[in-house]
Design an enzyme around this catalytic site. Structure first.
Site, PDB file in Angstrom:
ATOM      1  N   ASP A 185       0.830  -1.206   0.000  1.00 47.76           N
ATOM      2  CA  ASP A 185       0.000   0.000   0.000  1.00 47.76           C
ATOM      3  C   ASP A 185       0.863   1.254   0.000  1.00 47.76           C
ATOM      4  OD1 ASP A 185       0.977  -0.413   2.548  1.00 47.76           O
ATOM      5  OD2 ASP A 185      -0.965  -0.708   3.494  1.00 47.76           O
ATOM      6  N   ASN A 208      -8.013  -2.471  14.034  1.00 48.41           N
ATOM      7  CA  ASN A 208      -9.406  -2.697  13.599  1.00 48.41           C
ATOM      8  C   ASN A 208      -9.521  -3.866  12.616  1.00 48.41           C
ATOM      9  OD1 ASN A 208      -8.334  -1.680  11.265  1.00 48.41           O
ATOM     10  ND2 ASN A 208      -9.632   0.135  11.144  1.00 48.41           N
ATOM     11  N   HIS A 267      -7.639  -4.359   9.886  1.00 45.56           N
ATOM     12  CA  HIS A 267      -7.275  -4.123   8.479  1.00 45.56           C
ATOM     13  C   HIS A 267      -5.980  -4.832   8.112  1.00 45.56           C
ATOM     14  CE1 HIS A 267      -5.013  -0.138   9.537  1.00 45.56           C
ATOM     15  NE2 HIS A 267      -4.097  -0.995   9.120  1.00 45.56           N
ATOM     16  N   GLU A 306      -9.669  -1.230   5.034  1.00 44.89           N
ATOM     17  CA  GLU A 306     -10.396  -0.925   6.264  1.00 44.89           C
ATOM     18  C   GLU A 306     -11.642  -1.800   6.369  1.00 44.89           C
ATOM     19  OE1 GLU A 306      -8.810   0.626   8.360  1.00 44.89           O
ATOM     20  OE2 GLU A 306      -8.434   2.744   7.965  1.00 44.89           O
TER      21      GLU A 306
END
Ligand code: GLP
Length: 314
Positions: free
Chosen positions: A121, A190, A192, A197
Site C-alpha cells: 500500500d 481494527n 485491516h 479498512e
C-alpha cells in the site's frame, strides 16, 4: 439475455424491478478471487495444502526469526534464473523479521539477487521521497540493506496526479509480475490488512481507500502532527492479496489481541478484513504471547506446533 431465479423468490427476478440486481451478475466475467479460491480447493497455489496455521511464540524477536525463515525459504526456492517476488508490509510488526533478514544477509551470505519486491500500500499525496512514504520506509527498513536493486522495489504511486488510475495501474503491474511467493502482512487494531479498512470487499482489487480516523490516529506517531497523516491511500485489495501463494500475518503486543482473535477465530466477514486469511489455502499467523492473548484455541495451536512433523514446514 439469460434469466435467473433468486432462491426463495417466485418467478424471474428480472420481472420484478425492485429485485433486479444492480449489475447483471450472470454476465460478469469470472471474479479473479473466486477463480483463485476454486483452484485452491483442489491444490494450494504453491503446492502446499494446509489450514491456517497459528504460531504462538514468546516475543517479537522469536516471531521475526520464524517470519525470516519463511521469507528466506522463498528466496532460496527461487532457483537459478527465476525471480521470486516477495510482498512486503510496513508498520512495526514486520521489523524484527526485516532486521533478521539483514543480519542473515550480512553474516550468513543470504542473497536476494534477482528478488523483486512489491509493497502492499501507499499514502496518497506524499512524494515518493517523503520519509514516511511506504516506498521510503521499505527501502530504509529493508531493501537498501540487501542486494536488491531499487528498480526491483515496487509499490503504488501515491504521488500520481490521478490516484484512481495509479491504483488500476498497480493492479495490472501485479498481475503482469506473476505470483507473489510470500505476502507478509501486519494487522491494524481494527482488523485491516494493507489499508483494507473494515467493510472492504473480500474480493476487492487494488484501489483508493479512505482511512478511518482510528487508523489515522494509530499512524500519527510517524508524522509530526496527526493532521499530517494522509486521508487517502492506495492499497492492494483483499482479492489481490489473496492471489499470493503464501500469506504470512505477523503481530505482536496486547493492542493486537482482539484483532488477531477476530481474524483467526471470528466469522469470515468484511467487518474484519484479515479474516479473509481463513479462505486461503496457505496462511500462517505468527504472533507473540501478548497478541495471542484472546485466542480461544491457543492451547491447541501450541500443541500443534510442539508436535509438528520434522519435515512439515510453515
Ligand atoms: C499500517 C499498514 C498496515 C499495517 C498496520 C499495522 O496501517 N498499512 O499494513 O499492518 O499499519 O502496523 P503496526 O504493525 O505498526 O501496528
Amino acid at each position: 439475455m439469460p434469466t435467473g431465479r433468486m432462491p426463495g423468490v417466485r418467478g424471474d427476478v428480472r420481472e420484478i424491478p425492485h429485485l433486479r440486481p444492480p449489475v447483471d451478475l450472470l454476465e460478469q466475467p469470472p471474479c479473479p478471487f473466486h477463480a483463485n479460491w476454486s483452484a485452491a480447493t483442489s491444490s494450494a497455489p504453491d503446492g502446499w495444502s494446509a489450514d491456517m496455521e497459528v504460531v504462538i511464540l514468546p516475543g517479537p524477536d522469536d516471531c521475526g526469526r520464524v517470519v525470516a525463515d519463511i521469507l528466506a525459504r522463498a528466496v532460496g526456492n527461487g532457483g537459478a534464473g527465476t525471480r521470486p517476488t516477495l510482498g512486503l508490509a510496513t508498520g512495526s510488526s514486520p521489523l524484527t523479521a526485516y532486521r533478521e533478514l539483514i543480519r542473515r544477509h550480512r553474516e550468513e551470505g543470504l542473497s536476494f539477487a534477482g528478488v523483486r519486491t512489491v509493497n502492499l500500500d501507499e499514502y496518497v499525496g506524499l512524494p515518493a521521497d517523503h520519509p514516511e512514504s511506504y516506498r521510503s520506509v521499505i527501502r530504509r527498513e529493508l531493501t537498501a540493506h540487501l542486494d536488491i536493486s531499487d528498480d526491483d522495489v515496487h509499490g503504488p504511486d501515491g504521488s500520481a496526479s490521478d490516484p484512481l488510475v495509479a491504483a488500476r495501474e498497480y493492479e495490472q503491474q501485479l498481475r503482469d509480475g506473476g505470483p507473489v511467493a510470500v505476502q507478509l502482512l501486519g494487522i491494524g487494531a481494527n482488523g485491516h490488512i494493507g489499508f483494507n479498512e473494515p467493510g472492504s470487499s473480500l474480493t476487492s482489487l487494488t484501489r483508493v481507500k479512505t482511512l478511518t480516523e482510528q487508523t489515522r490516529r494509530d499512524n500519527a506517531r510517524f508524522f509530526d502532527s496527526p493532521d499530517d497523516v494522509p486521508r487517502h491511500v492506495i492499497t492492494q485489495g483483499l482479492g489481490t492479496i489473496s492471489r499470493a501463494q503464501h500469506l504470512v500475518l505477523t503481530a505482536s503486543g496486547a493492542g493486537k489481541a482482539a484483532a488477531v482473535a477476530a481474524a483467526v477465530e471470528g466469522p469470515l466477514t468484511a467487518s474484519c478484513p484479515a479474516s479473509v486469511l481463513q479462505l486461503h489455502p496457505h496462511a500462517t499467523v505468527v504472533v507473540d504471547e501478548a497478541a495471542a492473548a484472546a485466542l480461544e484455541r491457543a492451547d491447541y495451536y501450541r500443541y500443534t506446533l510442539e508436535h509438528k512433523l520434522p519435515h512439515q514446514p510453515f
